[in-house]
Design a protein around this motif. Structure first.
Motif, PDB file in Angstrom:
ATOM      1  N   TRP A 176      44.626  47.451  40.477  1.00  0.00           N
ATOM      2  CA  TRP A 176      43.357  46.784  40.754  1.00  0.00           C
ATOM      3  C   TRP A 176      43.183  45.547  39.865  1.00  0.00           C
ATOM      4  O   TRP A 176      42.774  44.481  40.343  1.00  0.00           O
ATOM      5  CB  TRP A 176      42.217  47.772  40.552  1.00  0.00           C
ATOM      6  CG  TRP A 176      40.828  47.275  40.846  1.00  0.00           C
ATOM      7  CD1 TRP A 176      39.736  47.395  40.042  1.00  0.00           C
ATOM      8  CD2 TRP A 176      40.359  46.623  42.042  1.00  0.00           C
ATOM      9  NE1 TRP A 176      38.632  46.867  40.637  1.00  0.00           N
ATOM     10  CE2 TRP A 176      38.980  46.377  41.876  1.00  0.00           C
ATOM     11  CE3 TRP A 176      40.977  46.225  43.223  1.00  0.00           C
ATOM     12  CZ2 TRP A 176      38.204  45.748  42.847  1.00  0.00           C
ATOM     13  CZ3 TRP A 176      40.203  45.574  44.197  1.00  0.00           C
ATOM     14  CH2 TRP A 176      38.843  45.343  44.008  1.00  0.00           C
TER      15      TRP A 176
ATOM     16  N   ILE B 233      36.551  40.521  46.345  1.00  0.00           N
ATOM     17  CA  ILE B 233      36.710  41.306  45.120  1.00  0.00           C
ATOM     18  C   ILE B 233      35.404  41.984  44.739  1.00  0.00           C
ATOM     19  O   ILE B 233      35.380  43.158  44.344  1.00  0.00           O
ATOM     20  CB  ILE B 233      37.208  40.406  43.972  1.00  0.00           C
ATOM     21  CG1 ILE B 233      38.626  39.907  44.264  1.00  0.00           C
ATOM     22  CG2 ILE B 233      37.174  41.158  42.638  1.00  0.00           C
ATOM     23  CD1 ILE B 233      39.113  38.860  43.282  1.00  0.00           C
TER      24      ILE B 233
ATOM     25  N   THR C 185      42.229  35.746  41.939  1.00  0.00           N
ATOM     26  CA  THR C 185      41.463  34.703  41.254  1.00  0.00           C
ATOM     27  C   THR C 185      42.342  33.496  40.967  1.00  0.00           C
ATOM     28  O   THR C 185      41.915  32.345  41.129  1.00  0.00           O
ATOM     29  CB  THR C 185      40.865  35.252  39.951  1.00  0.00           C
ATOM     30  OG1 THR C 185      40.070  36.399  40.235  1.00  0.00           O
ATOM     31  CG2 THR C 185      39.992  34.200  39.273  1.00  0.00           C
TER      32      THR C 185
ATOM     33  N   ILE D  86      42.932  41.571  41.074  1.00  0.00           N
ATOM     34  CA  ILE D  86      41.816  40.702  40.701  1.00  0.00           C
ATOM     35  C   ILE D  86      42.329  39.407  40.082  1.00  0.00           C
ATOM     36  O   ILE D  86      41.903  38.301  40.450  1.00  0.00           O
ATOM     37  CB  ILE D  86      40.869  41.435  39.722  1.00  0.00           C
ATOM     38  CG1 ILE D  86      40.152  42.580  40.439  1.00  0.00           C
ATOM     39  CG2 ILE D  86      39.848  40.462  39.135  1.00  0.00           C
ATOM     40  CD1 ILE D  86      39.315  43.440  39.525  1.00  0.00           C
TER      41      ILE D  86
ATOM     42  N   THR E 158      34.775  45.944  44.521  1.00  0.00           N
ATOM     43  CA  THR E 158      34.413  46.633  43.282  1.00  0.00           C
ATOM     44  C   THR E 158      33.396  47.736  43.550  1.00  0.00           C
ATOM     45  O   THR E 158      33.441  48.801  42.923  1.00  0.00           O
ATOM     46  CB  THR E 158      33.853  45.625  42.263  1.00  0.00           C
ATOM     47  OG1 THR E 158      34.866  44.660  41.959  1.00  0.00           O
ATOM     48  CG2 THR E 158      33.437  46.324  40.976  1.00  0.00           C
TER      49      THR E 158
END
Length: 276
Positions: free
Chosen positions: A226, A252, A234, A230, A256
């Motif tokens: 995870w 994202i 990004t 991310i 979450t």
């Protein structure tokens, strides 16, 4: 089953009160669960496109501002870009609320997502303060590392990138990445489900951060995947001149919320259905 504690009332009778443990019951998930969370995040974004893309544009604007203001001072840009990742969970609260409402079948109310912080303002404020302190410490550490390795004159941005590509200053790169990973791991561990839990259960900041750490400890492989997703998404967002952030950051953020739902057992006395 919660423990029961005997307490005397005003009439010297005995009554029972339920006491809750500090950390709620957690779940173990498959190593590839993060892909499911992203998929569900994409579905939420498609179901709430206008509100979700609004937050995406906000993230993109933040990235553009950092790049524009510090274009000629990359030593600050690197710290601020990292701060962008550190403070991401705080700015994604509206996305969590959109996912929560869709989960409850309440539809996408953009206005309520803007004021969701009111549901647990004091504890969210404490958590934001913790993240801000970590960000400031990292920014200072970043500048110190630049000062230690560039004692004469700072190269311009193109010169610095040329050194990195040619591995001419590998010691600096290794130290900088190593220290950065420590800060990133700390923030990820305390924040992975913290704000969703504060919004969903109105939990206090300390309990939420401890729960996040416990989640990471219980699912190290899945959390590593995870975290990698991310960072990778990004980075893709930044490398596409911030355009990718418009779509990837909402995905994202929504994901979450689904990560929180998958990792933490629901509260039987959940009050998330009430509007804050």
């Amino acid at each position: 089953m919660p423990e029961q504690q005997k307490t005397p009332d005003d009439n010297n009778e005995i009554r029972y009160e339920e006491t809750q443990t500090l950390i709620p019951k957690l779940r173990r998930v498959h190593v590839a669960a993060a892909l499911v969370w992203l998929g569900r995040g994409a579905q939420d974004m498609q179901a709430c496109p206008i509100a979700s893309l609004f937050y995406g544009f906000c993230f993109a604007a933040m990235g553009l501002s950092v790049s524009a203001v510090f274009e000629h001072a990359y030593q600050y840009t690197s710290a601020l870009t990292s701060g962008f990742l550190l403070l991401g969970p705080f700015f994604a609260m509206g996305l969590y609320e959109l996912s929560r409402r869709r989960e409850k079948g309440e539809g996408c109310r953009f206005a309520s997502s803007l004021t969701i912080w009111r549901r647990n303002a004091s504890n969210i404020g404490v958590f934001a303060l913790v993240l801000t302190v970590v960000f400031l410490v990292w920014a200072r550490a970043s500048l110190v590392m630049f000062a230690l390795f560039y004692t004469n004159e700072m190269p311009n941005l193109s010169g610095f990138l040329n050194q990195v590509i040619k591995l001419e200053n590998i010691e600096f790169v290794a130290v900088y990445i190593g220290v950065g990973l420590i800060f990133a791991a700390l923030v990820f561990a305390i924040s992975v489900v913290a704000i969703p839990m504060m919004l969903d259960r109105r939990a206090d900041a300390i309990t939420s951060m401890f729960t996040s750490v416990a989640v990471v400890a219980a699912n190290p492989a899945a959390m590593l995947v995870w975290a990698f997703l991310i960072v990778a998404l990004t980075l893709i967002g930044f490398l596409t001149f911030h355009i990718g952030l418009i779509f990837l950051m909402p995905m994202i953020g929504h994901g979450t919320w689904h990560a929180y739902r998958a990792l933490v057992e629901p509260d039987n006395q959940n009050r998330s259905s009430t509007n804050g």
